[in-house]
Motif scaffolding. Structure first.
Motif, PDB file in Angstrom:
ATOM      1  N   LEU A  97      47.297  72.322  54.939  1.00 26.43           N
ATOM      2  CA  LEU A  97      47.176  73.607  55.608  1.00 26.43           C
ATOM      3  C   LEU A  97      48.509  74.132  56.148  1.00 26.43           C
ATOM      4  N   PRO A  98      49.328  73.315  56.833  1.00 26.92           N
ATOM      5  CA  PRO A  98      50.610  73.861  57.311  1.00 26.92           C
ATOM      6  C   PRO A  98      51.515  74.336  56.167  1.00 26.92           C
ATOM      7  N   ALA A  99      51.530  73.606  55.066  1.00 26.25           N
ATOM      8  CA  ALA A  99      52.352  74.016  53.926  1.00 26.25           C
ATOM      9  C   ALA A  99      51.811  75.293  53.289  1.00 26.25           C
ATOM     10  N   LEU A 100      50.486  75.451  53.269  1.00 25.34           N
ATOM     11  CA  LEU A 100      49.884  76.663  52.704  1.00 25.34           C
ATOM     12  C   LEU A 100      50.225  77.888  53.541  1.00 25.34           C
ATOM     13  N   LYS A 101      50.297  77.719  54.864  1.00 31.91           N
ATOM     14  CA  LYS A 101      50.605  78.855  55.730  1.00 31.91           C
ATOM     15  C   LYS A 101      52.051  79.310  55.591  1.00 31.91           C
ATOM     16  N   GLU A 102      52.946  78.383  55.281  1.00 33.09           N
ATOM     17  CA  GLU A 102      54.368  78.733  55.188  1.00 33.09           C
ATOM     18  C   GLU A 102      54.770  79.189  53.791  1.00 33.09           C
ATOM     19  N   ALA A 103      54.094  78.721  52.779  1.00 32.48           N
ATOM     20  CA  ALA A 103      54.492  79.007  51.399  1.00 32.48           C
ATOM     21  C   ALA A 103      53.924  80.343  50.930  1.00 32.48           C
ATOM     22  N   MET A 119      34.842  83.441  46.044  1.00 33.90           N
ATOM     23  CA  MET A 119      34.471  83.798  47.416  1.00 33.90           C
ATOM     24  C   MET A 119      34.626  82.611  48.363  1.00 33.90           C
ATOM     25  N   LYS A 120      34.326  81.394  47.895  1.00 28.32           N
ATOM     26  CA  LYS A 120      34.538  80.206  48.727  1.00 28.32           C
ATOM     27  C   LYS A 120      36.013  80.069  49.097  1.00 28.32           C
ATOM     28  N   LEU A 121      36.878  80.245  48.118  1.00 17.38           N
ATOM     29  CA  LEU A 121      38.306  80.103  48.361  1.00 17.38           C
ATOM     30  C   LEU A 121      38.828  81.208  49.276  1.00 17.38           C
ATOM     31  N   LEU A 122      38.418  82.447  49.028  1.00 11.24           N
ATOM     32  CA  LEU A 122      38.870  83.551  49.869  1.00 11.24           C
ATOM     33  C   LEU A 122      38.347  83.427  51.294  1.00 11.24           C
ATOM     34  N   LEU A 125      40.512  80.814  53.000  1.00  8.07           N
ATOM     35  CA  LEU A 125      41.825  81.372  53.331  1.00  8.07           C
ATOM     36  C   LEU A 125      41.743  82.323  54.522  1.00  8.07           C
ATOM     37  N   GLN A 126      40.701  83.122  54.572  1.00  9.63           N
ATOM     38  CA  GLN A 126      40.545  84.045  55.691  1.00  9.63           C
ATOM     39  C   GLN A 126      40.235  83.295  56.979  1.00  9.63           C
ATOM     40  N   GLU A 127      39.429  82.251  56.897  1.00  8.65           N
ATOM     41  CA  GLU A 127      39.072  81.463  58.075  1.00  8.65           C
ATOM     42  C   GLU A 127      40.303  80.816  58.704  1.00  8.65           C
ATOM     43  N   HIS A 128      41.247  80.409  57.876  1.00  7.10           N
ATOM     44  CA  HIS A 128      42.450  79.741  58.371  1.00  7.10           C
ATOM     45  C   HIS A 128      43.659  80.678  58.430  1.00  7.10           C
ATOM     46  N   GLU A 129      43.402  81.982  58.314  1.00  7.12           N
ATOM     47  CA  GLU A 129      44.421  83.026  58.437  1.00  7.12           C
ATOM     48  C   GLU A 129      45.592  82.819  57.473  1.00  7.12           C
ATOM     49  N   ILE A 130      45.249  82.531  56.237  1.00  4.51           N
ATOM     50  CA  ILE A 130      46.244  82.387  55.176  1.00  4.51           C
ATOM     51  C   ILE A 130      46.139  83.620  54.296  1.00  4.51           C
ATOM     52  N   GLN A 131      47.265  84.252  54.054  1.00  2.36           N
ATOM     53  CA  GLN A 131      47.260  85.457  53.227  1.00  2.36           C
ATOM     54  C   GLN A 131      47.784  85.119  51.839  1.00  2.36           C
TER      55      GLN A 131
END
Length: 141
Positions: A97-103, A119-122, A125-131
């Motif tokens: 998760l930390p690497a996903l937020k920075e990359a 939809m599961k993936l999106l 990503l939205q739940e963990h505030e990853i764009q």
């Protein structure tokens, strides 16, 4: 001598036309027009970036992470590592998760992937505030 019968009502009311059928028709037409009027549909607007394939290929590999949605038995992949189902894939996403937020995140999906997998993936990503910065799509046949 045969005479004509006298009307039950006399005076001006006997001479005015009955407009009740006309009002019925007007109300029916009004209801029909209200039911067939164009109702604006609620939709989600998506602004897709206008980039060419050169810009996609020039991304730096060390800053980009790719999540693949595959059609078939290994349904998910992260950086080339394939996972059979969502229950196995979600803990890996949580671990990174930390690497996903920075990359810079790239989502690549096969054409035959079901909507519920996307939809599961999106939702994750939205739940963990990853764009997701880029979503790769194939051109039509």
């Amino acid at each position: 001598m045969i005479g004509r019968p006298e009307p039950a009502q006399s005076g001006w009311r006997a001479l005015t036309p009955d407009i009740t059928p006309l009002l019925d028709i007007i109300f029916i037409v009004l209801v029909f027009l209200m039911l067939t009027a164009n109702i604006p549909l609620q939709s989600l607007e998506v602004d897709l970036p206008k980039t060419d394939s050169k810009a996609l290929s020039s991304m730096q590999d060390n800053k980009a992470m790719t999540i693949n949605l595959l059609a078939g038995d290994p349904a998910w992949a992260l950086q080339g590592e394939q996972y059979a189902d969502w229950e196995n894939f979600k803990p890996v996403l949580l671990e990174r998760l930390p690497a996903l937020k920075e990359a810079e995140l790239v989502l690549a999906s096969d054409r035959e992937v079901t909507v519920d997998n996307m939809m599961k993936l999106l939702a994750f990503l939205q739940e963990h505030e990853i764009q997701a910065t880029q979503i790769l799509m194939e051109e039509g046949p």
